[in-house]
Enzyme design. Structure first.
Site, PDB file in Angstrom:
ATOM      1  N   LEU A  65     -20.289   6.950 -35.112  1.00  0.00           N
ATOM      2  CA  LEU A  65     -20.804   5.589 -35.243  1.00  0.00           C
ATOM      3  C   LEU A  65     -21.678   5.414 -36.480  1.00  0.00           C
ATOM      4  O   LEU A  65     -21.897   4.303 -36.944  1.00  0.00           O
ATOM      5  CB  LEU A  65     -21.606   5.196 -33.993  1.00  0.00           C
ATOM      6  CG  LEU A  65     -20.833   5.175 -32.666  1.00  0.00           C
ATOM      7  CD1 LEU A  65     -21.737   4.731 -31.524  1.00  0.00           C
ATOM      8  CD2 LEU A  65     -19.611   4.268 -32.754  1.00  0.00           C
ATOM      9  N   HIS A 155     -11.640  -2.515 -27.970  1.00  0.00           N
ATOM     10  CA  HIS A 155     -12.629  -1.452 -28.162  1.00  0.00           C
ATOM     11  C   HIS A 155     -13.335  -1.117 -26.847  1.00  0.00           C
ATOM     12  O   HIS A 155     -13.776   0.004 -26.638  1.00  0.00           O
ATOM     13  CB  HIS A 155     -13.637  -1.838 -29.239  1.00  0.00           C
ATOM     14  CG  HIS A 155     -14.626  -2.881 -28.833  1.00  0.00           C
ATOM     15  ND1 HIS A 155     -14.401  -4.234 -28.954  1.00  0.00           N
ATOM     16  CD2 HIS A 155     -15.869  -2.768 -28.295  1.00  0.00           C
ATOM     17  CE1 HIS A 155     -15.445  -4.902 -28.532  1.00  0.00           C
ATOM     18  NE2 HIS A 155     -16.361  -4.039 -28.116  1.00  0.00           N
ATOM     19  N   ASP A 218     -26.932  -6.652 -25.347  1.00  0.00           N
ATOM     20  CA  ASP A 218     -26.090  -6.395 -26.519  1.00  0.00           C
ATOM     21  C   ASP A 218     -26.343  -7.470 -27.566  1.00  0.00           C
ATOM     22  O   ASP A 218     -26.568  -7.182 -28.744  1.00  0.00           O
ATOM     23  CB  ASP A 218     -24.623  -6.371 -26.083  1.00  0.00           C
ATOM     24  CG  ASP A 218     -23.667  -6.117 -27.247  1.00  0.00           C
ATOM     25  OD1 ASP A 218     -24.083  -5.455 -28.228  1.00  0.00           O
ATOM     26  OD2 ASP A 218     -22.507  -6.565 -27.173  1.00  0.00           O
ATOM     27  N   ASP A 226     -28.653  -8.186 -37.157  1.00  0.00           N
ATOM     28  CA  ASP A 226     -27.808  -8.802 -38.182  1.00  0.00           C
ATOM     29  C   ASP A 226     -28.603  -9.790 -39.035  1.00  0.00           C
ATOM     30  O   ASP A 226     -28.414  -9.855 -40.262  1.00  0.00           O
ATOM     31  CB  ASP A 226     -26.614  -9.517 -37.541  1.00  0.00           C
ATOM     32  CG  ASP A 226     -25.627  -8.553 -36.893  1.00  0.00           C
ATOM     33  OD1 ASP A 226     -25.815  -7.328 -37.049  1.00  0.00           O
ATOM     34  OD2 ASP A 226     -24.692  -9.021 -36.219  1.00  0.00           O
ATOM     35  N   HIS A 273     -22.128 -16.761 -37.175  1.00  0.00           N
ATOM     36  CA  HIS A 273     -20.670 -16.885 -37.294  1.00  0.00           C
ATOM     37  C   HIS A 273     -20.300 -17.759 -38.495  1.00  0.00           C
ATOM     38  O   HIS A 273     -19.377 -17.433 -39.252  1.00  0.00           O
ATOM     39  CB  HIS A 273     -20.075 -17.467 -36.011  1.00  0.00           C
ATOM     40  CG  HIS A 273     -19.752 -16.434 -34.976  1.00  0.00           C
ATOM     41  ND1 HIS A 273     -18.577 -15.719 -34.980  1.00  0.00           N
ATOM     42  CD2 HIS A 273     -20.466 -15.962 -33.931  1.00  0.00           C
ATOM     43  CE1 HIS A 273     -18.564 -14.863 -33.974  1.00  0.00           C
ATOM     44  NE2 HIS A 273     -19.706 -14.996 -33.314  1.00  0.00           N
ATOM     45  N   TYR A 277     -20.363 -14.011 -40.501  1.00  0.00           N
ATOM     46  CA  TYR A 277     -19.146 -13.383 -39.980  1.00  0.00           C
ATOM     47  C   TYR A 277     -17.869 -14.005 -40.522  1.00  0.00           C
ATOM     48  O   TYR A 277     -16.880 -13.287 -40.743  1.00  0.00           O
ATOM     49  CB  TYR A 277     -19.122 -13.447 -38.447  1.00  0.00           C
ATOM     50  CG  TYR A 277     -20.351 -12.903 -37.754  1.00  0.00           C
ATOM     51  CD1 TYR A 277     -21.160 -11.931 -38.351  1.00  0.00           C
ATOM     52  CD2 TYR A 277     -20.722 -13.350 -36.499  1.00  0.00           C
ATOM     53  CE1 TYR A 277     -22.283 -11.430 -37.715  1.00  0.00           C
ATOM     54  CE2 TYR A 277     -21.850 -12.858 -35.848  1.00  0.00           C
ATOM     55  CZ  TYR A 277     -22.628 -11.906 -36.464  1.00  0.00           C
ATOM     56  OH  TYR A 277     -23.746 -11.416 -35.832  1.00  0.00           O
TER      57      TYR A 277
END
Length: 387
Positions: A65, A155, A218, A226, A273, A277
């Site tokens: 990772l 994933h 999460d 981010d 986003h 992203y």
């Protein structure tokens, strides 16, 4: 000369044959400060890893990772976005523990929360992303569907499969029942979600990956991480939700006064986003890399690694350098695309169109060539534009 002596001149030969004492086995759920490791995280500060967590962390599968950037190729547009899924996983592990400790403090007796519950949720947080492929979500959403049309690879499912492989390969001491629940928690918000093994305390499945409303630790971690990496402001304060969460009717609930914190969680995510992203240049680079990987796939067998959990750990972001520096003539096309990325000769953004939801069905099979051919008065190289 040449005679081998196991013991020194003043050593008892019998003592030299005594094997070193084995380290004591940990009890699942017990927190022993003498066997913990401290890791300093730039978002959460000191994180204490218990012995069982360390056994998972100290494997090549988890260490992989470190070579998976959390935001994939976004760093080519936002240079600071070089954080990895390694630190994100540690962050989710810590937040999961904080959430469980808070619930245990205020409702522990009422809900019957024990050390086993805390350990299980923390492990789910630590291991929830070990199945991610190279370059964030690009691997499963862009690359694999081009190799295997209709691919259902995810994933989350690979994380569960890889977890079994790690336990077997490294002989990690964890009961099968506990391992099964950890995997169920990882899959909780995915299309591979399975029937829960427990007959009560369903709220435990919503802490790491909340399939009901999307409010989970999460998101608490990756939104803050981010924003910091990309230099964006973040008004969302996860600690208010961590401190205020309570269980009602076997579901995680929050005080009505914290509605603004929840609103900021989703507005900040929407901003990420829009501005990060799905940034036009980020998407251009991603599509170029997908084309490069497709060109290299037949020779390197990239997609085949995704089918075998024991082989999957070999896939990480360094594959771009492997392609770029390979002397093989079979990789020339892939190398030329990567060279264009390096020289900033990116695909050009052409246009965008918001498809009404009721018409989505008619757009599913449209290809890049279809769109190019529809541009009556424009001439575009099909490798040099992005829709």
């Amino acid at each position: 000369m040449g005679e081998y002596c196991a013991a020194g001149p003043e050593e008892d030969p019998a003592m030299a044959l005594v094997p070193p004492l084995a380290s004591p086995k940990h009890a699942y759920g017990n927190f022993d400060r003498t066997s913990t490791k401290q890791v300093f995280d730039n978002l959460h500060g000191n994180i204490s890893l218990d012995q069982l967590a360390c056994e998972f962390v100290d494997t090549e599968e988890f260490q992989r990772l470190r070579d998976l950037k959390q935001l994939g190729l976004t760093y080519l547009v936002y240079p600071g976005a070089v954080h990895t899924r390694f630190e994100h996983s540690l962050g989710v592990y810590w937040l999961a523990g904080e959430a469980m400790n808070n619930l245990r403090m205020y409702q522990g007796n009422e809900l019957g929360i024990d050390r086993v519950d805390v350990q299980t949720v923390k492990l789910a947080g630590l291991l929830h992303d070990i199945g991610h492929g190279p370059f964030s979500h690009l691997f499963e959403h862009e690359f694999l569907p081009r190799v295997f049309p209709g691919s259902t690879w995810s994933h989350e499912n690979m994380s569960a499969l890889l977890l079994d492989s790690i336990v077997d390969k490294h002989e990690i001491d964890i009961e099968a029942d506990h391992l099964k629940i950890v995997k169920e928690m990882i899959l909780a918000s995915s299309k591979f979600a399975t029937t829960k093994s427990v007959k009560e305390k369903y709220f435990l499945y919503d802490i790491v990956a909340n399939g009901h409303n999307g409010i989970d630790v999460d998101k608490f971690d990756y939104i803050g991480r981010d924003c910091r990496a990309c230099g964006l402001g973040c008004n969302f304060q996860y600690w208010r939700l961590l401190q205020g969460m309570r269980v009602m009717g076997d579901e995680i609930c929050y005080p009505a006064k914290d509605y603004l914190s929840i609103h900021k969680l989703f507005t900040t995510r929407a901003d990420l986003h829009r501005t990060v992203y799905t940034h036009a240049k980020v998407k251009a680079v991603e599509l170029m890399l997908v084309d490069a990987m497709l060109e290299a796939n037949e020779y390197l067998g990239i997609a085949l690694h995704a089918q075998d959990p024991t082989d999957f750990w070999k896939l990480d972001d360094t594959i771009i350098k492997s392609i770029e520096t390979a002397p093989n003539s079979e990789l020339e096309k892939a190398k030329s695309i990567i060279q264009r990325i390096r020289r900033r000769e990116l695909y050009k953004f052409c246009n965008e169109y918001s498809v009404p939801k009721e018409n989505l069905e008619h757009f599913k099979d449209i290809t890049a060539q279809d769109i190019v051919c529809s541009q009556v008065h424009a001439y575009f190289d099909h490798l040099s534009w992005v829709l």
